[in-house]
Design a protein around this motif. Structure first.
Motif: not given
Ligand SMILES: O=C(O)C1CCN(c2ccc(-c3cc(CO)ccc3Cl)cn2)CC1
Length: 318
Positions: A103-123
């Motif tokens: 499954f695949a989706f985008d995350i919009s958190a601008a320049c914090a986006g990679f850290v937000y996405a990494l945190s979600l991926a760990e969950k």
């Protein structure tokens, strides 16, 4: 189970645009840009969109671990410059590489986006997923006002990402994800004017990137410093991988935290500010050059900060 970074990759457009070249189309200079930002050049797309850059990163990540696309459970892409509002860039990547089970989706958190996405991926890993891609990708050149020297010289295009796999040991050790929407108008991009025949179309904001530089600069040296201090105090951190926006930010953050400047890794001189892509591009480059080594246990701090406002800081053991 916990998430572990088992591969890194990056991809930037071939075309290099130097400060000198910018000075030929707008009222700026190499001296001004480099002295105020630390940027010497940036990659600017010539025909590639965000999904193309991210697909290249995904392909490299699979190849580096000999994984088949169907082994992936998820694909997360952090971006503020998607090809479309829909389909998500992550879905375009999923289709392009044939990751039929993901499954695949985008995350919009601008320049914090990679850290937000990494945190979600760990969950996702902690709740049963086994393998996934976390990619930050941007083609900021398509949202810049190329007549506004205050922003056009700061940003560039690129993508980077990691493969996150399930393991019994915890590697992503601490995190802090924060936002402040009350200061959101300090950095805007992509406003869409409503031209429906039944409403008054008021052009409130610009479709182009606009930034109140002083406010973002102050945000980075206050709120972000507090976040990094909270995550890293009492820890022995080997390296800090901060969002690559401005080298003077790294100077000031290092000074405020009383950390040797050399621990703040840096490559914005070659790429400019690539928003959600900046941390994964830096991570991949430092792994490839041997500064960082996956599986070594090196303690690193990731910290992304920008539009939203949003900021995210994470302590990881590689
Ligand atoms: O010195 C000058 O006049 C100018 C002053 C303004 N500058 C800025 C200001 C803010 C940013 C920035 C942007 C983002 C968004 O990704 C995140 C984090 C930061 Cl700190 C980058 N440069 C450039 C030099």
């Amino acid at each position: 189970m916990f998430g572990k970074i088992t591969a890194t990759a990056s991809y930037v457009p071939e075309q290099i645009v130097t400060n000198q070249q910018l000075s030929e189309i707008m009222d700026t200079s190499d001296d001004w840009i480099f002295s105020r930002t630390g940027i010497k050049e940036r990659r600017i797309s010539n025909g590639e969109n965000t999904s193309d850059l991210c697909t290249n990163v995904a392909t490299k990540l699979l190849a580096s671990r000999g994984l088949a696309p169907d082994e992936l459970d998820f694909i997360l892409v952090a971006t503020i410059t998607p090809d479309f509002n829909t389909p998500a860039v992550a879905c375009q990547v999923q289709g392009n590489i044939g990751a039929h089970q993901a499954f695949a989706f985008d995350i919009s958190a601008a320049c914090a986006g990679f850290v937000y996405a990494l945190s979600l991926a760990e969950k996702l890993i902690r709740t049963g997923s086994k393998k996934g891609l976390v990619i930050g990708g941007e083609v900021l050149s398509k949202v810049l006002d190329w007549e506004d020297r205050s922003t056009a010289v700061l940003f560039g295009d690129g993508a980077g990402g990691v493969l996150l796999e399930a393991t019994n040991h915890q590697h992503l050790l601490k995190e802090s994800l924060q936002s402040d929407g009350t200061r959101g108008l300090s950095l805007t991009s992509g406003f869409v004017e409503n031209k429906n025949p039944y409403g008054s179309s008021s052009t409130q904001y610009s479709a182009c990137m606009q930034m109140v530089g002083r406010e973002i600069f102050d945000f980075a040296t206050r709120d972000v410093v507090q976040s990094i201090h909270a995550i890293s105090e009492h820890e022995s951190v080997d390296y800090y991988l901060l969002h690559q926006a401005n080298s003077r930010i790294l100077d000031k953050v290092a000074r405020k935290l009383k950390v040797p400047r050399h621990k703040f890794l840096q490559n914005m001189q070659f790429y400019g500010n690539t928003s959600a892509a900046s941390i994964p591009i830096l991570l991949d480059e430092e792994v490839k050059r041997g500064t960082l080594s996956l599986g070594s246990g090196q303690k690193v701090v990731f910290s992304g900060f920008g539009g939203g406002l949003a900021w995210g800081t994470m302590l990881a053991a590689l």
